[in-house]
Design a protein around this motif. Sequence first.
Motif, mmCIF file in Angstrom:
data_model
loop_
_atom_site.group_PDB
_atom_site.id
_atom_site.type_symbol
_atom_site.label_atom_id
_atom_site.label_comp_id
_atom_site.label_asym_id
_atom_site.label_seq_id
_atom_site.Cartn_x
_atom_site.Cartn_y
_atom_site.Cartn_z
ATOM 1 N N ASN A 197 -7.601 -4.273 -7.059
ATOM 2 C CA ASN A 197 -6.677 -3.575 -7.945
ATOM 3 C C ASN A 197 -5.602 -4.557 -8.444
ATOM 4 O O ASN A 197 -5.404 -5.619 -7.867
ATOM 5 C CB ASN A 197 -6.016 -2.435 -7.155
ATOM 6 C CG ASN A 197 -5.138 -1.539 -8.003
ATOM 7 O OD1 ASN A 197 -5.256 -1.522 -9.224
ATOM 8 N ND2 ASN A 197 -4.269 -0.791 -7.353
ATOM 9 N N CYS A 233 -2.410 -4.091 -2.249
ATOM 10 C CA CYS A 233 -1.783 -3.232 -3.243
ATOM 11 C C CYS A 233 -1.219 -1.949 -2.623
ATOM 12 O O CYS A 233 -1.481 -1.619 -1.475
ATOM 13 C CB CYS A 233 -2.780 -2.905 -4.350
ATOM 14 S SG CYS A 233 -4.058 -1.732 -3.871
ATOM 15 N N CYS A 263 -3.889 0.384 -1.164
ATOM 16 C CA CYS A 263 -4.452 -0.081 0.111
ATOM 17 C C CYS A 263 -3.472 0.104 1.268
ATOM 18 O O CYS A 263 -3.876 0.251 2.410
ATOM 19 C CB CYS A 263 -4.855 -1.551 0.009
ATOM 20 S SG CYS A 263 -6.397 -1.804 -0.884
ATOM 21 N N CYS A 297 -5.182 -7.499 -5.894
ATOM 22 C CA CYS A 297 -5.236 -7.143 -4.468
ATOM 23 C C CYS A 297 -6.430 -7.831 -3.805
ATOM 24 O O CYS A 297 -7.552 -7.737 -4.278
ATOM 25 C CB CYS A 297 -5.346 -5.629 -4.319
ATOM 26 S SG CYS A 297 -5.575 -5.104 -2.611
ATOM 27 N N VAL A 310 -7.773 -7.073 -1.077
ATOM 28 C CA VAL A 310 -8.648 -6.123 -0.376
ATOM 29 C C VAL A 310 -9.563 -5.409 -1.367
ATOM 30 O O VAL A 310 -10.783 -5.383 -1.210
ATOM 31 C CB VAL A 310 -7.819 -5.085 0.422
ATOM 32 C CG1 VAL A 310 -8.742 -4.073 1.105
ATOM 33 C CG2 VAL A 310 -6.933 -5.788 1.432
ATOM 34 N N CYS A 311 -8.969 -4.830 -2.432
ATOM 35 C CA CYS A 311 -9.750 -3.931 -3.290
ATOM 36 C C CYS A 311 -9.920 -4.424 -4.726
ATOM 37 O O CYS A 311 -10.721 -3.866 -5.466
ATOM 38 C CB CYS A 311 -9.125 -2.538 -3.289
ATOM 39 S SG CYS A 311 -7.625 -2.412 -4.260
HETATM 40 ZN ZN LIG Z 1 -5.848 -2.830 -2.880
#
Ligand SMILES: [Zn+2]
Length: 201
Positions: free
Chosen positions: A65, A72, A75, A60, A62-63
């Motif tokens: 994951n 993901c 998110c 992911c 963003v995070c």
């Molecule tokens: Zn994420």
Amino acid sequence: MAKSIAGPEIERLIQLLAKLPGLGPRSARRAALHLVKRREQLLAPLTAAMGEALEKVAICSVCGNIDSRDPCTICCDPARDQSTVVVVEDVSDLWALERAKALNAAYHVLGGVLSPLEGIGPEDLTIRQLIDRIHRGGVRELVLAVNATVEGQTTAHYIMDQLDGLDVKVTRLAHGVPVGGELDYLDEGTLAAAMRSRTAL
Ligand SMILES: [Zn+2]
């Protein structure tokens, strides 16, 4: 190294299996033998599952994951409190917290901890991305769920320093998380309790 008694294909399989965590050469040989003996029931579906994972699994953006979609599932989940971000070292910690249903929040996977001895500096982790994420707004609380090791705590302090001047509440898991204990090894009740009684830093 022992002389190969099987064909080079099986030898290669053993060598690769031996690279998996928890598997040494002996258990890798046992696993390889088990797989080739159960060609249809196990080796074929495992090969297919691995091919699918290779093709579809992504990190992911963003995070950090691991999921088959980016951003993901966590998110993208509107039912989660996206203003609370739990900072973990590794995806295995994220999974542990999810199993424990510790908090219905978002995450940020650092990808490790600061370790001068091992030459791991801030640029090797996703700390910059975390700070950028907070700058973009919408994050109200950061839960530092790093392990209670020296490196974990050093990393937590470093992140705190980077947050200077940013309007975000910082908490950490309550004591009771054993020193040096990895989150992944804690039972789910302990993890959920440590999250519930998290304290402000
Ligand atoms: Zn994420």
